[in-house]
Write a protein that holds these residues in place. Structure first.
Motif, short mmCIF file in Angstrom:
data_model
loop_
_atom_site.label_atom_id
_atom_site.label_comp_id
_atom_site.label_asym_id
_atom_site.label_seq_id
_atom_site.Cartn_x
_atom_site.Cartn_y
_atom_site.Cartn_z
N ASP A 1 -2.88 8.51 -0.27
CA ASP A 1 -1.75 9.36 -0.63
C ASP A 1 -1.47 10.47 0.36
O ASP A 1 -1.05 11.56 -0.01
CB ASP A 1 -1.98 9.94 -2.04
N ASP B 1 -2.41 4.74 2.90
CA ASP B 1 -1.05 4.52 2.40
C ASP B 1 -0.03 4.52 3.53
O ASP B 1 -0.29 5.01 4.63
CB ASP B 1 -0.67 5.59 1.37
N SER C 1 2.15 4.89 -1.16
CA SER C 1 1.47 6.09 -1.64
C SER C 1 1.43 6.09 -3.16
O SER C 1 2.41 5.75 -3.82
CB SER C 1 2.21 7.33 -1.14
N LYS C 2 0.28 6.46 -3.69
CA LYS C 2 0.01 6.52 -5.13
C LYS C 2 -0.10 5.13 -5.78
O LYS C 2 -0.26 5.02 -6.99
CB LYS C 2 1.05 7.37 -5.88
N LYS C 3 -0.03 4.08 -4.97
CA LYS C 3 -0.20 2.71 -5.48
C LYS C 3 -1.15 1.95 -4.56
O LYS C 3 -0.86 0.86 -4.09
CB LYS C 3 1.14 2.00 -5.57
N GLU C 4 -2.31 2.55 -4.30
CA GLU C 4 -3.22 2.03 -3.27
C GLU C 4 -4.39 1.22 -3.80
O GLU C 4 -5.31 0.91 -3.05
CB GLU C 4 -3.78 3.19 -2.43
N GLU C 5 -4.39 0.88 -5.09
CA GLU C 5 -5.57 0.22 -5.65
C GLU C 5 -5.94 -1.06 -4.89
O GLU C 5 -7.12 -1.33 -4.65
CB GLU C 5 -5.35 -0.09 -7.13
N ARG D 1 0.82 -1.21 0.00
CA ARG D 1 0.00 0.00 0.00
C ARG D 1 0.86 1.26 0.00
O ARG D 1 0.68 2.15 0.83
CB ARG D 1 -0.99 -0.01 1.17
N ALA E 1 6.41 -4.05 -3.53
CA ALA E 1 5.34 -4.16 -4.52
C ALA E 1 4.64 -5.50 -4.48
O ALA E 1 3.49 -5.62 -4.92
CB ALA E 1 5.90 -3.90 -5.91
#
Length: 484
Positions: free
Chosen positions: A143, A77, A25-29, A23, A91
């Protein structure tokens, strides 16, 4: 001991669940979808807005229907930081947690207690069947750590609550009622380079072993910044030795005080020993300066001989670059004249990268006073413009103005004193909280921030106090029972 068996299990079990999900930041889908599924699995209303913030609504329990709706807020995040020696892919992997006495830690990475424990506590309320509470609007923003873009995108009308409990404070005895705003300062440019066959030895200088930490909450602790330590060393080297700067890479995220940095210098092979000796001597001096705050500071060198032509900075350009980085202010700029021991304005020289003559310097400037924030950002701009840099300001977010006499503040303080027999520390913090931005969209919303004790946030030394989480849970439940 398993994390799942820690008390209160209502927090720790949910914390373990979200820590299994990457999780950044900016990759929280993935975590956004997890939270939506979590809410729907409880037959609760769960929705997301366009940017990715999640809102889950839960009706009041019996007897609490007349109370005003309360917004519970935390961010999804987390900061992804690891030690250089740790082999870990954020990741694809969940956080490796373990119990260390009274603390929960992660193996060589950030723990995600900031703000995962706040998220988990709200999940504990949403999934409960026996905890009394008013109508709940659970707001999970995205984010927060790299721009607060989730809070910035909130639109009026989505929330109906009158009170907001932010769960992002990191000391269990504190009630936060205000915070600093911030702005990202980015300097980019290109320096003069030249090709040379004279310098056939590369010496890499590494700064490591620093504590790092939160660039807001830890900025006044006298911790070393790896970037600044490195530039201090480079200034002496380029003045006292025949070297040319080849590359620099130091630091990481804007909101983390840099723990590691490295630079590569080119020199003649006959001068390499002198360069190593000079770095060793400087390391001894700097280690002594930081003996009390950075006992594990290490300044090391490695050497590589090459047989190819190098493109290095010219003598003048390396002096200008190092001088500008040294002149860029890091640390406390001004203490608050109103709140004792509170940092008003600061800057973190967060990341420095130099490669093939092109450079980027990332800073995060914070202040509770907009004009002071603007002034320090202007100083940084002036510093780097002197060497021809393009300087941009971005991600500006407001502070949160304290209301020490507010109804919710007084209620929260009274409940803390009744439960624990002492007064809490009612204060404003230098870290950035989303309350300022939420307050722009919802100016009538009354807010406080609480949370369990977390140490070393934004660094691999991050750890959460197990007894403190239990104390926070008791406080949180009592506060929910007694909201207006």
């Amino acid at each position: 001991m398993s994390i799942h068996t820690l008390e209160p299990t209502a927090i720790w079990s949910h914390f373990a669940a979200i820590n299994a999900i990457p999780r950044a930041s900016k990759k929280e889908e993935a975590i956004i979808e997890f939270m939506l599924s979590f809410g729907k699995s409880l037959q609760l209303s769960a929705e997301r807005d366009e940017i990715g913030n999640v809102l889950i609504r839960k009706a009041a329990t019996a007897g609490y229907e007349s109370k005003k709706t309360v917004v519970l807020q935390a961010h999804l995040d987390m900061v992804h930081q690891k030690n250089a020696t740790t082999d870990f892919d954020f990741a694809t992997s969940g956080i490796n947690m373990f119990v260390d006495g009274d603390w929960v830690r992660a193996k060589g990475t950030t723990l995600g207690a900031d703000n995962g424990l706040g998220v988990a506590a709200i999940m504990g309320i949403l999934s409960s069947t026996d905890i009394p509470h008013p109508e709940i609007e659970a707001l999970f923003t995205i984010d927060e750590e790299t721009g607060m873009t989730g809070a910035k995108a909130l639109t009026p009308g989505w929330l109906t609550g009158k009170y907001l409990l932010n769960l992002d404070t990191e000391e269990d005895h504190e009630i936060t009622i205000g915070c600093a705003g911030g702005v990202d300062v980015t300097a980019t440019g290109a320096l003069s380079v030249e090709s040379t066959e004279e310098y056939q030895t590369l010496v890499e200088i590494s700064v490591s072993g620093l504590q790092g930490g939160h660039s807001g909450m830890d900025i006044n602790k006298g911790l070393a910044n790896a970037n600044k330590v490195l530039m201090r060393v480079l200034d002496t080297l380029i003045r006292e030795a025949d070297v040319r700067l080849y590359a620099v890479e130091g630091g990481g995220l804007r909101n983390a005080i840099p723990r590691e940095a490295k630079a590569t210098l080119a020199c003649r092979s006959v001068d390499a020993v002198a360069v190593h000796d000079l770095v060793k001597r400087l390391g001894q001096v700097i280690a002594k300066d930081y003996a009390h705050t950075e006992p594990n500071l290490v300044l090391s060198t490695t050497q590589t001989d090459i047989q190819e032509e190098l493109s290095v900075l010219t003598s003048n350009s390396q002096q200008e670059f190092v001088a500008a980085c040294n002149a860029a202010h890091h640390g406390v700029f001004r203490m608050s004249p109103v709140f004792p021991d509170l940092v008003e304005t600061s800057n973190n020289v967060a990341r420095i990268v130099l490669k093939q003559g092109k450079y980027t310097v990332l800073c995060l400037t914070r202040s509770a006073i907009q004009s002071s924030k603007d002034y320090l950002a202007m100083m940084l701009r002036s510093t780097f413009e002197l060497i021809g840099a393009e300087v941009a300001f971005s991600g500006d977010y407001p502070g949160w103005e304290p209301e020490p006499d507010g109804e919710l503040v007084q209620l929260t303080a009274d409940i803390y004193k009744r439960l624990f027999g002492e007064d809490p520390l009612v204060c404003a913090g230098h870290g950035g909280l989303e309350c300022g931005l939420i307050g722009e969209a919802y100016p009538d919303l009354k807010m406080v921030s609480i949370g369990p004790t977390i140490r070393g946030a934004h660094s691999p030394d991050e750890r959460a106090s197990i007894p403190s989480v239990a104390k926070f849970w008791t406080f949180f439940l009592e506060l929910l029972k007694n909201t207006p």
